[in-house]
Write a protein that holds these residues in place. Structure first.
Motif, PDB file in Angstrom:
ATOM      1  N   ILE A  54       0.850  -1.103   0.021  1.00 39.17           N
ATOM      2  CA  ILE A  54       0.079   0.061  -0.007  1.00 39.17           C
ATOM      3  C   ILE A  54       1.004   1.401  -0.020  1.00 39.17           C
ATOM      4  O   ILE A  54       1.795   1.436   0.942  1.00 39.17           O
ATOM      5  N   PHE A  55       0.727   1.953  -0.981  1.00 32.27           N
ATOM      6  CA  PHE A  55       1.388   3.397  -1.147  1.00 32.27           C
ATOM      7  C   PHE A  55       0.309   4.481  -0.655  1.00 32.27           C
ATOM      8  O   PHE A  55      -1.009   4.449  -1.128  1.00 32.27           O
ATOM      9  N   TRP A  56       0.903   5.659   0.097  1.00 33.11           N
ATOM     10  CA  TRP A  56      -0.253   6.741   0.278  1.00 33.11           C
ATOM     11  C   TRP A  56       0.821   7.954   0.274  1.00 33.11           C
ATOM     12  O   TRP A  56       2.025   7.703   0.641  1.00 33.11           O
ATOM     13  N   PHE A  57       0.392   8.995  -0.004  1.00 31.58           N
ATOM     14  CA  PHE A  57       1.211  10.406   0.161  1.00 31.58           C
ATOM     15  C   PHE A  57       0.297  11.404   0.730  1.00 31.58           C
ATOM     16  O   PHE A  57      -1.110  11.566   0.811  1.00 31.58           O
ATOM     17  N   GLU A  58       0.833  12.296   1.443  1.00 27.69           N
ATOM     18  CA  GLU A  58       0.213  13.636   2.204  1.00 27.69           C
ATOM     19  C   GLU A  58       0.572  14.860   1.608  1.00 27.69           C
ATOM     20  O   GLU A  58       1.827  14.697   1.517  1.00 27.69           O
ATOM     21  N   VAL A  59      -0.300  15.735   1.094  1.00 25.21           N
ATOM     22  CA  VAL A  59       0.317  16.897   0.611  1.00 25.21           C
ATOM     23  C   VAL A  59      -0.344  18.036   1.516  1.00 25.21           C
ATOM     24  O   VAL A  59      -1.496  18.017   1.569  1.00 25.21           O
ATOM     25  N   THR A  60       0.232  19.031   1.881  1.00 21.10           N
ATOM     26  CA  THR A  60       0.095  20.206   2.414  1.00 21.10           C
ATOM     27  C   THR A  60      -0.450  21.269   1.426  1.00 21.10           C
ATOM     28  O   THR A  60       0.170  21.361   0.906  1.00 21.10           O
ATOM     29  N   MET A  61      -1.689  21.667   1.510  1.00 20.19           N
ATOM     30  CA  MET A  61      -2.189  22.558   0.567  1.00 20.19           C
ATOM     31  C   MET A  61      -2.909  23.742   0.894  1.00 20.19           C
ATOM     32  O   MET A  61      -3.584  23.552   2.038  1.00 20.19           O
ATOM     33  N   HIS A  62      -3.027  24.708   0.538  1.00 23.89           N
ATOM     34  CA  HIS A  62      -3.411  26.018   1.052  1.00 23.89           C
ATOM     35  C   HIS A  62      -4.665  26.425   0.166  1.00 23.89           C
ATOM     36  O   HIS A  62      -4.689  26.426  -0.875  1.00 23.89           O
ATOM     37  N   LEU A  63      -5.938  26.543   1.108  1.00 23.90           N
ATOM     38  CA  LEU A  63      -7.086  26.867   0.330  1.00 23.90           C
ATOM     39  C   LEU A  63      -6.927  28.680   0.120  1.00 23.90           C
ATOM     40  O   LEU A  63      -6.974  29.342   0.994  1.00 23.90           O
ATOM     41  N   ASP A  64      -7.262  28.680  -1.075  1.00 22.42           N
ATOM     42  CA  ASP A  64      -7.181  30.402  -1.589  1.00 22.42           C
ATOM     43  C   ASP A  64      -8.856  30.753  -1.241  1.00 22.42           C
ATOM     44  O   ASP A  64      -9.565  30.199  -1.692  1.00 22.42           O
ATOM     45  N   THR A  65      -8.749  31.951  -0.438  1.00 27.09           N
ATOM     46  CA  THR A  65      -9.993  32.399  -0.065  1.00 27.09           C
ATOM     47  C   THR A  65     -10.559  33.168  -1.033  1.00 27.09           C
ATOM     48  O   THR A  65     -11.811  33.625  -0.902  1.00 27.09           O
ATOM     49  N   HIS A  66      -9.873  33.649  -1.951  1.00 28.42           N
ATOM     50  CA  HIS A  66     -10.140  34.775  -2.949  1.00 28.42           C
ATOM     51  C   HIS A  66     -10.596  33.902  -4.448  1.00 28.42           C
ATOM     52  O   HIS A  66      -9.569  33.835  -5.075  1.00 28.42           O
ATOM     53  N   VAL A  67     -11.598  33.181  -4.481  1.00 21.43           N
ATOM     54  CA  VAL A  67     -11.876  32.420  -5.552  1.00 21.43           C
ATOM     55  C   VAL A  67     -12.492  33.275  -6.757  1.00 21.43           C
ATOM     56  O   VAL A  67     -13.541  34.153  -6.322  1.00 21.43           O
ATOM     57  N   VAL A  68     -12.121  33.018  -7.885  1.00 28.03           N
ATOM     58  CA  VAL A  68     -12.667  33.774  -8.894  1.00 28.03           C
ATOM     59  C   VAL A  68     -13.391  32.910  -9.640  1.00 28.03           C
ATOM     60  O   VAL A  68     -12.735  31.772 -10.148  1.00 28.03           O
ATOM     61  N   GLU A  69     -14.655  33.228 -10.144  1.00 28.61           N
ATOM     62  CA  GLU A  69     -15.374  32.057 -10.873  1.00 28.61           C
ATOM     63  C   GLU A  69     -14.923  32.549 -12.241  1.00 28.61           C
ATOM     64  O   GLU A  69     -14.825  33.620 -12.956  1.00 28.61           O
ATOM     65  N   PRO A  70     -15.022  31.199 -13.119  1.00 26.59           N
ATOM     66  CA  PRO A  70     -14.550  31.309 -14.450  1.00 26.59           C
ATOM     67  C   PRO A  70     -15.607  32.143 -15.230  1.00 26.59           C
ATOM     68  O   PRO A  70     -16.899  31.936 -14.993  1.00 26.59           O
ATOM     69  N   VAL A  71     -15.495  32.620 -16.403  1.00 26.27           N
ATOM     70  CA  VAL A  71     -16.325  33.506 -17.051  1.00 26.27           C
ATOM     71  C   VAL A  71     -16.675  32.408 -18.161  1.00 26.27           C
ATOM     72  O   VAL A  71     -15.656  32.169 -19.152  1.00 26.27           O
ATOM     73  N   SER A  72     -17.820  32.158 -18.583  1.00 22.50           N
ATOM     74  CA  SER A  72     -18.305  31.496 -19.803  1.00 22.50           C
ATOM     75  C   SER A  72     -17.914  32.146 -21.066  1.00 22.50           C
ATOM     76  O   SER A  72     -18.291  33.534 -20.886  1.00 22.50           O
ATOM     77  N   SER A  73     -17.325  31.644 -22.098  1.00 18.56           N
ATOM     78  CA  SER A  73     -17.182  32.272 -23.461  1.00 18.56           C
ATOM     79  C   SER A  73     -18.820  32.795 -23.897  1.00 18.56           C
ATOM     80  O   SER A  73     -18.793  33.606 -24.964  1.00 18.56           O
ATOM     81  N   LEU A  74     -19.567  32.025 -23.487  1.00 22.57           N
ATOM     82  CA  LEU A  74     -21.063  32.395 -23.828  1.00 22.57           C
ATOM     83  C   LEU A  74     -21.474  33.713 -23.492  1.00 22.57           C
ATOM     84  O   LEU A  74     -22.533  34.091 -24.207  1.00 22.57           O
ATOM     85  N   VAL A  75     -20.793  34.300 -22.478  1.00 19.45           N
ATOM     86  CA  VAL A  75     -21.224  35.881 -22.445  1.00 19.45           C
ATOM     87  C   VAL A  75     -21.099  36.825 -23.563  1.00 19.45           C
ATOM     88  O   VAL A  75     -21.692  37.575 -23.879  1.00 19.45           O
ATOM     89  N   LEU A  76     -20.293  36.499 -24.464  1.00 20.51           N
ATOM     90  CA  LEU A  76     -19.876  37.084 -25.765  1.00 20.51           C
ATOM     91  C   LEU A  76     -21.144  37.264 -26.568  1.00 20.51           C
ATOM     92  O   LEU A  76     -21.162  38.054 -27.493  1.00 20.51           O
TER      93      LEU A  76
END
Length: 167
Positions: free
Chosen positions: A13-35
């Protein structure tokens, strides 16, 4: 960190642990359909069924659509819109129209010296007598072969508009 636990004849059994930081400033992607929102589009289609489907699709995308059932009516609409300083921004032209289809439409525009100030997308049924090169020479920015998914049409319209606006 990476860790391993192994037993002979049983496996590992292999496993790994990674520490990641959560970005509190999330930018929603803009759909190209807005065009497509509020884009004035001319649909040239003589089939009642096809025109109903196209109208519903572009209206749901937030576009303002005008339907022309033939080449003469389309040219009149283009001229009227230009005279009223409200030109079309996009054209969707069926290749199945009478009088030469989408290519015939372009030829009629030229013969009547009607300036075209917006990009055109041809919708085909895969006719073997009209090549992609002919559509390119007639200044169509895209050609879609039916049947296609509505998302493909909308994505194509976005790409055409974006490219046309960038010159």
């Amino acid at each position: 960190s990476i860790q391993l636990r192994s037993q002979v004849n049983k496996g590992s059994i292999f496993w790994f642990e990674v520490t990641m930081h959560l970005d509190t400033h999330v930018v929603e992607p803009v759909s190209s359909l807005v065009l497509l929102k509020r884009v004035k589009v001319l649909i040239v289609e003589d089939s009642d069924v096809e025109s109903s489907v196209l109208l519903e699709l572009v209206n749901e995308a937030g576009m303002f659509a005008t339907l022309a059932a033939g080449i003469g009516e389309a040219i009149t609409q283009i001229q009227y819109a230009a005279l009223n300083n409200s030109p079309y921004q996009l054209g969707i032209i069926s290749s199945a129209l009478g009088h030469g289809g989408a290519i015939g439409f372009r030829k009629q525009l030229e013969s009547q010296q009607t300036p075209l100030t917006f990009p055109l997308v041809a919708l085909t049924y895969g006719e073997s007598h009209t090549s992609l090169k002919e559509y390119t020479l007639a200044n169509f920015q895209a050609v879609l072969t039916r049947p296609f998914k509505s998302a493909v049409l909308l994505e194509t319209l976005c790409a055409v508009l974006q490219a046309y606006r960038q010159g």
